[in-house]
Write an enzyme that holds these catalytic residues in place. Structure first.
Site, PDB file in Angstrom:
ATOM      1  N   HIS A  49       0.866  -1.272   0.051  1.00  0.00           N
ATOM      2  CA  HIS A  49       0.062   0.196  -0.069  1.00  0.00           C
ATOM      3  C   HIS A  49       0.801   1.344  -0.034  1.00  0.00           C
ATOM      4  O   HIS A  49       0.456   2.102  -0.286  1.00  0.00           O
ATOM      5  CB  HIS A  49      -0.894   0.095   1.216  1.00  0.00           C
ATOM      6  CG  HIS A  49      -1.624  -1.211   1.415  1.00  0.00           C
ATOM      7  ND1 HIS A  49      -2.815  -1.352   0.467  1.00  0.00           N
ATOM      8  CD2 HIS A  49      -1.632  -2.323   1.975  1.00  0.00           C
ATOM      9  CE1 HIS A  49      -3.497  -2.642   0.813  1.00  0.00           C
ATOM     10  NE2 HIS A  49      -2.693  -3.188   1.820  1.00  0.00           N
ATOM     11  N   HIS A  51       5.963   7.237   6.118  1.00  0.00           N
ATOM     12  CA  HIS A  51       5.466   6.638   4.983  1.00  0.00           C
ATOM     13  C   HIS A  51       4.769   7.584   3.919  1.00  0.00           C
ATOM     14  O   HIS A  51       4.642   8.693   4.484  1.00  0.00           O
ATOM     15  CB  HIS A  51       4.364   5.391   5.143  1.00  0.00           C
ATOM     16  CG  HIS A  51       3.145   5.964   5.839  1.00  0.00           C
ATOM     17  ND1 HIS A  51       3.083   6.019   7.116  1.00  0.00           N
ATOM     18  CD2 HIS A  51       2.059   6.357   5.317  1.00  0.00           C
ATOM     19  CE1 HIS A  51       1.788   6.518   7.359  1.00  0.00           C
ATOM     20  NE2 HIS A  51       1.304   6.840   6.342  1.00  0.00           N
ATOM     21  N   HIS A  94       1.919   8.723   0.589  1.00  0.00           N
ATOM     22  CA  HIS A  94       0.770   8.528  -0.226  1.00  0.00           C
ATOM     23  C   HIS A  94       0.985   9.195  -1.376  1.00  0.00           C
ATOM     24  O   HIS A  94       1.300  10.505  -1.467  1.00  0.00           O
ATOM     25  CB  HIS A  94      -0.588   8.991   0.671  1.00  0.00           C
ATOM     26  CG  HIS A  94      -0.809   8.284   1.997  1.00  0.00           C
ATOM     27  ND1 HIS A  94      -1.684   7.276   2.207  1.00  0.00           N
ATOM     28  CD2 HIS A  94      -0.238   8.611   3.040  1.00  0.00           C
ATOM     29  CE1 HIS A  94      -1.570   6.929   3.427  1.00  0.00           C
ATOM     30  NE2 HIS A  94      -0.833   7.647   4.078  1.00  0.00           N
ATOM     31  N   GLU A 142      -3.633  13.260   0.664  1.00  0.00           N
ATOM     32  CA  GLU A 142      -4.848  12.773   1.252  1.00  0.00           C
ATOM     33  C   GLU A 142      -5.564  14.082   1.791  1.00  0.00           C
ATOM     34  O   GLU A 142      -6.789  14.104   1.387  1.00  0.00           O
ATOM     35  CB  GLU A 142      -4.512  11.610   2.610  1.00  0.00           C
ATOM     36  CG  GLU A 142      -3.614  10.662   2.232  1.00  0.00           C
ATOM     37  CD  GLU A 142      -3.822   9.533   3.151  1.00  0.00           C
ATOM     38  OE1 GLU A 142      -3.408   9.292   4.031  1.00  0.00           O
ATOM     39  OE2 GLU A 142      -4.564   8.575   2.593  1.00  0.00           O
ATOM     40  N   THR A 196      -5.692   7.061   8.297  1.00  0.00           N
ATOM     41  CA  THR A 196      -6.302   6.970   6.875  1.00  0.00           C
ATOM     42  C   THR A 196      -6.431   5.663   6.293  1.00  0.00           C
ATOM     43  O   THR A 196      -6.927   5.580   5.163  1.00  0.00           O
ATOM     44  CB  THR A 196      -5.645   7.882   6.094  1.00  0.00           C
ATOM     45  OG1 THR A 196      -4.326   7.413   5.579  1.00  0.00           O
ATOM     46  CG2 THR A 196      -5.481   9.286   6.747  1.00  0.00           C
TER      47      THR A 196
HETATM   48  C1  GRE Z   1      -1.299   5.160   7.411  1.00  0.00           C
HETATM   49  O1  GRE Z   1      -1.465   3.925   7.225  1.00  0.00           O
HETATM   50  O2  GRE Z   1      -1.530   5.853   6.272  1.00  0.00           O
HETATM   51  C2  GRE Z   1      -1.187   5.934   8.654  1.00  0.00           C
HETATM   52  C3  GRE Z   1      -0.677   5.199   9.587  1.00  0.00           C
HETATM   53  C4  GRE Z   1      -0.676   5.989  11.101  1.00  0.00           C
HETATM   54  C5  GRE Z   1      -1.141   7.288  11.068  1.00  0.00           C
HETATM   55  C6  GRE Z   1      -1.685   7.869   9.892  1.00  0.00           C
HETATM   56  C7  GRE Z   1      -1.710   7.096   8.900  1.00  0.00           C
HETATM   57  O3  GRE Z   1      -0.551   3.687   9.627  1.00  0.00           O
HETATM   58  O4  GRE Z   1      -2.208   7.764   7.558  1.00  0.00           O
HETATM   59 ZN    ZN Z   2      -0.615   7.767   6.026  1.00  0.00          ZN
END
Ligand code: GRE
Ligand code: ZN
Length: 267
Positions: free
Chosen positions: A64, A93, A95, A105, A199
């Site tokens: 992901h 991480h 997105h 996001e 999220t």
């Molecule tokens: C995510 O998996 O995107 C995530 C977390 C923890 C905090 C915020 C978040 O794993 O967006």
């Molecule tokens: Zn995140």
């Protein structure tokens, strides 16, 4: 065809509430930040953050996202909406989208950025572990940074240069050099803050969000390295969905604000 692709992608988070009822709750993240509805708060202050000798124990492909798990070093996040409780860095991480006009996001008056970086911290003052904090109100604090395409980001290179080695889901690699997560914060300290959630499932409503207004820059090549990742295991064949196994569009669209106020701190 583009219409259909987007619909399918956006549909995925819509299925989460079935398995994780809280995903349909009233303090979910992300949200669309409406600049004119934010409330200035003189009780807010600059975020106090310090990181030293941070070593990433593992950079992995979760299917992901990529995730940098912190192994050692010391970190401290406090101040601003967090008060005197001390939060420590657990992982970071990102997105992102398939193209540069979407991927973040959080959105700002409907505007999407190309990507959003999350530095995930947990409240070490009140909880004993990340797992305990993640499931508890006041447990997590996430610093969110918008990414735009511009100049190469030297700290991000430590991650992006290794992504070719973790192309498939489940793969992981060690980072030998230390990283300085402070290098991911924008120069300007203006931020928005509100009470929200993870999220991704389990979508726990445990996050104090701190989203910086000023975006940071990464190069097109660095974003392309994110987009070259795959969402399937090395032994599986490439899924025949619209994304054809490309790890892209891994952002959740904005959730209803419901009964919440977004506060702003102006640097
Ligand atoms: C995510 O998996 O995107 C995530 C977390 C923890 C905090 C915020 C978040 O794993 O967006
Ligand atoms: Zn995140």
């Amino acid at each position: 065809a583009r219409e259909k692709t987007l619909k399918k992608i956006y549909n995925r988070p819509n299925t989460w509430a079935g398995m994780f009822p809280v995903a349909g709750g009233s303090r979910q993240s992300p949200i669309d930040i409406k600049e004119n509805s934010c409330k200035g708060d003189s009780g807010l202050a600059k975020i106090q953050v310090s990181y030293s000798n941070i070593q990433v124990s593992e950079l992995s492909n979760s299917g992901h996202s990529w995730k940098a798990q912190i192994g050692s070093g010391s970190s401290s996040l406090k101040g601003g909406p967090l008060g005197t409780d001390e939060y420590v860095l657990e992982q970071f991480h990102c997105h992102w989208g398939k193209v540069n006009d979407r991927g973040s996001e959080h959105t700002v008056d409907g505007k999407c950025y190309a990507a959003e970086l999350h530095l995930v911290h947990w409240n070490k003052t009140k909880f004993r572990s990340f797992a305990e904090a993640a499931a508890s109100d006041g447990g997590l604090a996430v610093l969110g940074m918008f990414l735009i395409v511009g100049k190469e980001h030297m700290e991000m290179n430590k991650v992006s240069k290794l992504l070719p080695f973790i192309q498939h889901k489940g793969q992981a690699i060690t980072l030998t050099e230390p990283v300085n997560p402070a290098a991911f914060l924008p120069k300007n300290g203006t931020y928005w803050t509100y009470a929200g959630s993870l999220t991704t499932p389990p979508c726990y409503e445990s996050v104090t969000w701190i989203v910086f207004k000023q975006p940071i820059q990464v190069s097109q090549a660095q974003l392309d390295a994110f987009r070259s990742m795959k969402s399937f295991h090395p032994c599986e064949s490439c899924p025949k969905d619209e994304l054809a196994g490309e790890l892209v569009e891994n952002y959740r669209p904005p959730c209803p604000l419901c009964n919440r106020v977004v506060r702003v701190y102006k640097d």
